[in-house]
Design a protein around this motif. Structure first.
Motif, short mmCIF file in Angstrom:
data_model
loop_
_atom_site.label_atom_id
_atom_site.label_comp_id
_atom_site.label_asym_id
_atom_site.label_seq_id
_atom_site.Cartn_x
_atom_site.Cartn_y
_atom_site.Cartn_z
N ASN A 138 0.82 -1.19 0.00
CA ASN A 138 0.00 0.00 0.00
C ASN A 138 0.87 1.26 0.00
O ASN A 138 1.42 1.63 1.03
N PRO A 139 0.97 1.93 -1.15
CA PRO A 139 1.79 3.14 -1.24
C PRO A 139 1.04 4.41 -0.82
O PRO A 139 1.61 5.50 -0.84
N TYR A 140 -0.22 4.28 -0.45
CA TYR A 140 -1.07 5.45 -0.20
C TYR A 140 -1.11 5.82 1.28
O TYR A 140 -1.19 4.97 2.15
N GLU A 141 -1.10 7.13 1.53
CA GLU A 141 -1.19 7.64 2.89
C GLU A 141 -2.58 7.45 3.48
O GLU A 141 -2.73 7.33 4.69
N SER A 142 -3.59 7.48 2.62
CA SER A 142 -4.96 7.38 3.11
C SER A 142 -5.85 6.78 2.03
O SER A 142 -5.49 6.73 0.86
N LEU A 143 -7.02 6.36 2.46
CA LEU A 143 -8.01 5.82 1.55
C LEU A 143 -8.40 6.85 0.50
O LEU A 143 -8.52 6.53 -0.68
N SER A 144 -8.55 8.10 0.89
CA SER A 144 -8.97 9.14 -0.06
C SER A 144 -7.91 9.35 -1.15
O SER A 144 -8.26 9.55 -2.32
N PHE A 145 -6.63 9.28 -0.81
CA PHE A 145 -5.57 9.39 -1.83
C PHE A 145 -5.62 8.21 -2.80
O PHE A 145 -5.44 8.38 -4.00
N ALA A 146 -5.86 7.03 -2.27
CA ALA A 146 -5.94 5.84 -3.13
C ALA A 146 -7.11 5.95 -4.09
O ALA A 146 -6.98 5.67 -5.29
N ILE A 147 -8.25 6.37 -3.59
CA ILE A 147 -9.44 6.52 -4.44
C ILE A 147 -9.17 7.55 -5.53
O ILE A 147 -9.46 7.31 -6.71
N GLU A 148 -8.61 8.67 -5.16
CA GLU A 148 -8.31 9.72 -6.13
C GLU A 148 -7.37 9.22 -7.22
O GLU A 148 -7.58 9.45 -8.41
N ASP A 149 -6.33 8.49 -6.83
CA ASP A 149 -5.35 7.98 -7.80
C ASP A 149 -5.98 6.94 -8.73
O ASP A 149 -5.79 7.00 -9.94
N LEU A 150 -6.71 6.00 -8.17
CA LEU A 150 -7.33 4.97 -9.01
C LEU A 150 -8.38 5.57 -9.94
O LEU A 150 -8.51 5.16 -11.09
N LYS A 151 -9.11 6.57 -9.47
CA LYS A 151 -10.07 7.23 -10.36
C LYS A 151 -9.35 7.91 -11.52
O LYS A 151 -9.82 7.88 -12.65
N SER A 152 -8.16 8.47 -11.27
CA SER A 152 -7.39 9.10 -12.34
C SER A 152 -6.88 8.06 -13.34
O SER A 152 -6.52 8.40 -14.47
N LYS A 153 -6.88 6.79 -12.94
CA LYS A 153 -6.43 5.69 -13.81
C LYS A 153 -7.61 4.97 -14.46
O LYS A 153 -7.45 3.88 -15.00
N GLY A 154 -8.79 5.58 -14.39
CA GLY A 154 -9.95 5.04 -15.09
C GLY A 154 -10.93 4.24 -14.26
O GLY A 154 -11.93 3.75 -14.79
N TYR A 155 -10.69 4.10 -12.98
CA TYR A 155 -11.62 3.39 -12.10
C TYR A 155 -12.69 4.38 -11.63
O TYR A 155 -12.68 4.86 -10.51
N GLU A 156 -13.62 4.69 -12.53
CA GLU A 156 -14.55 5.80 -12.34
C GLU A 156 -15.89 5.42 -11.71
O GLU A 156 -16.60 6.26 -11.21
N PHE A 157 -16.24 4.14 -11.76
CA PHE A 157 -17.54 3.71 -11.28
C PHE A 157 -17.47 3.26 -9.83
O PHE A 157 -16.41 2.94 -9.31
N ASP A 158 -18.63 3.22 -9.18
CA ASP A 158 -18.75 2.73 -7.81
C ASP A 158 -19.49 1.41 -7.83
O ASP A 158 -20.51 1.26 -8.52
N PHE A 159 -18.98 0.44 -7.08
CA PHE A 159 -19.64 -0.85 -6.96
C PHE A 159 -20.16 -1.03 -5.55
O PHE A 159 -19.54 -0.57 -4.58
N ASN A 160 -21.28 -1.71 -5.43
CA ASN A 160 -21.85 -2.08 -4.14
C ASN A 160 -21.88 -3.60 -4.07
O ASN A 160 -22.28 -4.27 -5.03
N GLN A 161 -21.50 -4.14 -2.92
CA GLN A 161 -21.45 -5.58 -2.74
C GLN A 161 -22.81 -6.07 -2.29
O GLN A 161 -23.36 -5.59 -1.29
N LYS A 162 -23.35 -7.03 -3.01
CA LYS A 162 -24.61 -7.68 -2.65
C LYS A 162 -24.32 -9.15 -2.36
O LYS A 162 -23.20 -9.62 -2.53
N GLU A 163 -25.34 -9.89 -1.94
CA GLU A 163 -25.12 -11.29 -1.54
C GLU A 163 -24.47 -12.12 -2.65
O GLU A 163 -23.51 -12.84 -2.40
N LYS A 164 -24.98 -12.00 -3.90
CA LYS A 164 -24.50 -12.87 -4.97
C LYS A 164 -23.89 -12.13 -6.15
O LYS A 164 -23.51 -12.75 -7.14
#
Length: 111
Positions: free
Chosen positions: A7-33
């Motif tokens: 984990n090279p990130y100082e915080s969760l918010s930095f990781a989210i920001e960086d991954l979003k800049s790399k194209g991870y733009e959508f949000d997923f929600n975990q459901k049972e199946k």
């Protein structure tokens, strides 16, 4: 099984920001199946997505603040993120989903 990355990130918010800049733009929600993606109104079964990044974050003030960030790529090319607490929903997931997210449910001292 997802790979637990250093984990090279100082915080969760930095990781989210960086991954979003790399194209991870959508949000997923975990459901049972499946995972759901509200932005494109699709559901993804375990065989329909790959976990490409996994980062753990431990809260400074409480172990209740522990979380894991998943970078996910679906078979249709949708790339997004899922943030979850360590094992909070483990009891409500199907065996297939638990296997897909297995790194989350291992004892952190054994990883």
């Amino acid at each position: 099984m997802p790979i637990l990355h250093d984990n090279p990130y100082e915080s969760l918010s930095f990781a989210i920001e960086d991954l979003k800049s790399k194209g991870y733009e959508f949000d997923f929600n975990q459901k049972e199946k499946h995972l759901e993606c509200p932005q494109n109104e699709k559901h993804y079964n375990p065989e329909d997505f790959t976990i490409t990044h996994t980062y753990r974050f431990e809260g400074m003030s409480s172990t209740d603040d522990n979380s894991v960030l998943y970078g996910i790529e679906a078979a249709d090319g949708t790339k997004g993120l899922l943030v979850d607490a360590y094992g909070v929903y483990a009891d409500s997931l199907s065996p297939e989903m638990i296997e897909k997210f297995r790194v989350e449910y291992e004892d952190p001292d054994k990883v």
